[in-house]
Design an enzyme around this catalytic site. Structure first.
Site, PDB file in Angstrom:
ATOM      1  N   TYR A 261     -41.102  -4.234 -49.154  1.00 15.11           N
ATOM      2  CA  TYR A 261     -40.804  -3.127 -50.067  1.00 15.11           C
ATOM      3  C   TYR A 261     -40.846  -1.795 -49.323  1.00 15.11           C
ATOM      4  CZ  TYR A 261     -40.912  -0.345 -54.364  1.00 15.11           C
ATOM      5  OH  TYR A 261     -40.628   0.549 -55.375  1.00 15.11           O
TER       6      TYR A 261
ATOM      7  N   LYS B 279     -37.642   0.778 -48.967  1.00 19.44           N
ATOM      8  CA  LYS B 279     -37.627   2.140 -49.502  1.00 19.44           C
ATOM      9  C   LYS B 279     -37.522   3.188 -48.406  1.00 19.44           C
ATOM     10  CE  LYS B 279     -37.660   1.047 -53.844  1.00 19.44           C
ATOM     11  NZ  LYS B 279     -36.496   1.351 -54.715  1.00 19.44           N
TER      12      LYS B 279
END
Length: 254
Positions: free
Chosen positions: A157, A161
């Site tokens: 993640y 991002k």
């Protein structure tokens, strides 16, 4: 309903729930015509009905946005229905299992990168010809605190991002002379239905839990995140480009 964004055509991804739903409703209240895109067909249709019931304009397209055929269907439907595509909100995303890099298997990595980074890349690339032809456009991404720091999520993640932040900055530089702006919000912990399936006893979740728990303020609401997205897409932010805006009750300042 207001006329702040009257006549604008907006695509919002991940719009069946959470921040995406709140964003679709906020754009509709501002007078925009909204395309609700989500993997959850029933949820997307429900948001369209909610917008229609409040006097707004919306259509839904369901499918996996990491599939180029679905991307083409979303963009084609928006242009066919509304005649233009003025704003793209790349909001759809999933969490990882908070896994540290050494605990991250191929399946977790590939799924998170595909949905969080590849899908917005594909959709943005598909809308660019329409925005370039019009000489204007705004693309807003939902990044994350995990795009600004290393202790807010797992390896997959966090990498996805950080990649989103890179896309925002590249877009802002490459296309500003063509009238296209690119910005992002970086939400702190927000009350949505997103789930974290952390592996019991794993190193990553235990460490991240300690770091996050010591520094966050209150939970944000989906509506607070949506308000920031609408602002970045609007003419009020006409000179705002390449910004990653923390919406986090000061968490990024700690």
């Amino acid at each position: 309903m207001s006329t702040e964004l009257a006549g604008r055509s907006v695509v919002v991804t991940g719009a069946a729930s959470g921040i995406g739903r709140a964003t679709a409703l906020a754009f509709a209240r501002a007078g925009a015509k909204v395309l609700v895109a989500d993997l959850n067909a029933a949820g997307a249709d429900a948001v369209v009905k909610e917008i229609d019931g409040a006097g707004g304009t919306a259509v839904a397209v369901a499918g996996d946005l990491s599939d180029p055929q679905v991307v083409d269907r979303v963009v084609g439907r928006a242009v066919e229905t509304y005649g233009s595509l003025d704003v793209l909100v790349n909001n759809a995303g999933i969490m990882d299992r908070m896994s540290a890099l050494g605990e991250t298997d191929d399946a977790e990595w590939e799924r998170v990168i595909r949905i969080n980074l590849t899908a917005p890349f594909l959709l943005t690339r598909a809308v660019l010809p329409h925005m370039l032809a019009a000489g204007r456009g705004s693309v807003v991404f939902t990044a994350s605190e995990a795009g600004l720091r290393g202790g807010a999520a797992g390896a997959a993640y966090t990498a996805s991002k950080h990649g989103v932040v890179g896309l925002v900055k590249s877009l802002a530089v490459m296309y500003r002379e063509q009238g296209i702006r690119a910005n992002a919000i970086a939400p702190g912990p927000t009350a949505t239905n997103i789930q974290v399936d952390a592996a019991p006893g794993a190193h990553g979740p235990a460490l991240i839990g300690r770091l996050v728990g010591a520094n966050i303020g209150r939970l944000g609401t989906a509506e607070e995140q949506a308000a920031a997205i609408v602002f970045l897409a609007s003419d009020a932010a006409a000179f705002v480009n390449g910004v990653v805006l923390p919406v986090d009750d000061g968490w990024s300042a700690v």
